[in-house]
Design a protein around this motif. Structure first.
Motif, PDB file in Angstrom:
ATOM      1  N   GLN A 157       6.679 -18.891  38.565  1.00 12.12           N
ATOM      2  CA  GLN A 157       5.363 -19.248  37.931  1.00 12.12           C
ATOM      3  C   GLN A 157       4.593 -17.941  38.684  1.00 12.12           C
ATOM      4  O   GLN A 157       3.728 -17.396  37.952  1.00 12.12           O
ATOM      5  CB  GLN A 157       4.992 -20.497  38.352  1.00 12.12           C
ATOM      6  N   GLU A 158       4.905 -17.620  40.076  1.00 17.64           N
ATOM      7  CA  GLU A 158       4.088 -16.695  40.830  1.00 17.64           C
ATOM      8  C   GLU A 158       4.237 -15.338  40.210  1.00 17.64           C
ATOM      9  O   GLU A 158       3.641 -14.343  39.942  1.00 17.64           O
ATOM     10  CB  GLU A 158       4.489 -16.676  42.189  1.00 17.64           C
ATOM     11  N   GLN A 159       5.713 -15.065  39.772  1.00 14.73           N
ATOM     12  CA  GLN A 159       6.138 -13.756  39.053  1.00 14.73           C
ATOM     13  C   GLN A 159       5.199 -13.380  37.945  1.00 14.73           C
ATOM     14  O   GLN A 159       5.125 -12.490  37.673  1.00 14.73           O
ATOM     15  CB  GLN A 159       7.451 -13.775  38.792  1.00 14.73           C
ATOM     16  N   GLN A 160       4.945 -14.408  37.105  1.00 13.08           N
ATOM     17  CA  GLN A 160       4.281 -14.373  35.620  1.00 13.08           C
ATOM     18  C   GLN A 160       2.725 -14.581  35.964  1.00 13.08           C
ATOM     19  O   GLN A 160       2.003 -14.899  34.823  1.00 13.08           O
ATOM     20  CB  GLN A 160       4.940 -15.491  34.877  1.00 13.08           C
ATOM     21  N   ALA A 161       2.277 -14.951  37.307  1.00 17.72           N
ATOM     22  CA  ALA A 161       0.988 -15.111  37.296  1.00 17.72           C
ATOM     23  C   ALA A 161      -0.003 -14.186  36.769  1.00 17.72           C
ATOM     24  O   ALA A 161      -1.229 -14.416  36.302  1.00 17.72           O
ATOM     25  CB  ALA A 161       0.647 -15.282  38.851  1.00 17.72           C
ATOM     26  N   TYR A 162       0.312 -12.678  36.606  1.00 15.76           N
ATOM     27  CA  TYR A 162      -0.385 -11.780  36.058  1.00 15.76           C
ATOM     28  C   TYR A 162       0.294 -10.999  34.942  1.00 15.76           C
ATOM     29  O   TYR A 162       0.391  -9.690  34.935  1.00 15.76           O
ATOM     30  CB  TYR A 162      -0.814 -10.869  37.112  1.00 15.76           C
ATOM     31  N   SER A 163       1.101 -11.646  34.236  1.00 22.33           N
ATOM     32  CA  SER A 163       1.819 -10.918  33.320  1.00 22.33           C
ATOM     33  C   SER A 163       2.373 -11.970  31.997  1.00 22.33           C
ATOM     34  O   SER A 163       2.173 -13.047  32.149  1.00 22.33           O
ATOM     35  CB  SER A 163       3.188 -10.361  33.943  1.00 22.33           C
TER      36      SER A 163
END
Length: 415
Positions: A157-163
């Motif tokens: 979820q954090e990895q996809q927070a800005y993508s």
């Protein structure tokens, strides 16, 4: 650790964003590399800009030459300044920026300590550094840094927070049709949007575009979609279509016009129920009040996992704006949120404020010529002369030119 990369147009505006944080005691200068420093080691807009200037002069074609990334370790990672500096240097080296000038700021304006790094996408010879698929490369490097420095790994979820949670289209890999279909389906399944334009804005982030097609087929009205692959380059104003376009019928009913229209209606109700507009309004108002330029506005919103997408013509006029809310997986045109967030409002704001920013940048550039004693040379190869007294150098060069002109004139007179 999560990295959020920006491609900016204004060096001055990007540095000013970090300086404003320092003035509020919400950030400090952590380190720098290949950048001239004041003798007292304090951060200086003037000397930093002077260090970047040869690169900017060497290549004026790149629309967005400034590289700005925030590195966000997990809040559980207790690190010293030396560790933060090592992480920044390792990240920049692996991203291909190890020989570039860059400045590292440590930000403490939110609960999670994080870094902001400002560099430039142009090397000393004027060649633009490779920016293709840099977000994918960045994610891989972050995973490697987590292991090397024993950091808490970022969650999915954090990895996809800005993508957008799907791999960008890579035309060179082939299977373009399959890639286009997978990307369109991923966006459709993960994001809320209410128009073709908003859908297109999301797709273009990952190198796909879509257009409506209307006409007659066998005497009956036809309303369909055509998908296209786009070039991958984050430093140009607009990506270009490449290869053969694909009719939506080639993908079955999964991403055709009828499916999208149903998605529009569903999204409208979900956005209303979740009060996404009400959530965004105060954040946008605050960012507009605090920002002095478009780049600074983008950086302020990035801290909230919101990305504004401005559409501009060749003259720089803003004719459209959308906001991608990565937290709520929603995209909204500015006018949907309120008339104060429509394109005209931003054009009026930034047209005037960018003029002020340009004047301030010019004043800063001129000011450095009168502060030669504060500069310490860290990489003299950038300049023809190695002396630190630039005013004296310029004076000597002017005198030399005058002497050469005088000699030529005298020679012509036979003296």
């Amino acid at each position: 650790m999560v990295a959020k990369i920006s491609s900016n147009t204004s060096l001055f505006g990007t540095l000013l964003y970090n300086k404003n944080k320092m003035d509020k005691e919400e950030a400090k200068l952590l380190s720098s590399k290949n950048v001239y420093e004041r003798a007292d080691r304090l951060f200086s807009m003037q000397t930093t800009i002077k260090s970047f200037e040869p690169y900017l002069i060497a290549n004026k074609r790149t629309e967005k030459p400034i590289f700005h990334v925030s590195l966000n370790p997990n809040a559980k990672d207790i690190l010293s300044d030396e560790h933060y500096q090592d992480i920044a240097d390792r990240y920049m080296e692996d991203m291909g920026y190890g020989n570039q000038p860059y400045v590292v700021f440590k930000h403490t304006d939110i609960d999670r300590i994080h870094l902001h790094i400002v560099s430039i996408r142009i090397d000393e010879a004027g060649k633009k550094l490779d920016s293709n698929f840099e977000n994918m490369r960045s994610m891989k490097i972050c995973r490697q840094i987590e292991k090397y420095f024993n950091l808490h790994p970022a969650t999915k979820q954090e990895q996809q927070a800005y993508s957008i949670p799907t791999k960008p289209l890579n035309y060179k890999e082939g299977n373009v049709k399959q890639q286009v279909g997978n990307i369109a389906k991923a966006v459709l399944n993960n994001y809320k949007f209410q128009s073709i334009g908003e859908f297109r804005t999301l797709l273009e982030k990952i190198n796909v575009s879509v257009e409506e097609v209307k006409g007659l087929k066998n005497g009956k009205p036809y309303h369909g979609l055509v998908y296209s692959a786009l070039t991958d380059n984050s430093t140009i104003m607009k990506k270009e279509k490449i290869g053969t376009p694909f009719k939506s019928s080639l993908f079955g009913k999964s991403i055709n016009m009828q499916t999208l229209e149903k998605h529009f209606e569903k999204s409208k109700q979900q956005i209303q129920d979740s009060k996404t507009k009400e959530y965004l309004k105060p954040i946008l108002v605050k960012a507009m009040q605090q920002s002095g330029s478009m780049d600074e506005f983008k950086l302020l919103l990035k801290e909230k996992n919101i990305e504004p997408i401005f559409r501009q013509n060749e003259e720089g006029q803003i004719y459209g704006v959308s906001f991608i809310d990565y937290q709520n997986k929603t995209i909204l045109n500015g006018s949907r949120i309120g008339k104060e967030f429509a394109a005209n409002a931003f054009h009026e704001k930034f047209a005037d404020e960018n003029k002020v920013l340009t004047i301030l940048a010019e004043q800063t550039k001129n000011k450095i010529e009168f502060e030669p004693d504060f500069i310490v040379p860290l990489f003299p190869s950038l300049f023809e002369q190695h002396s630190t007294d630039y005013e004296a150098e310029n004076f000597a060069k002017e005198k030399q030119k005058e002497e050469e002109i005088r000699k030529r004139k005298n020679k012509g007179r036979g003296l």
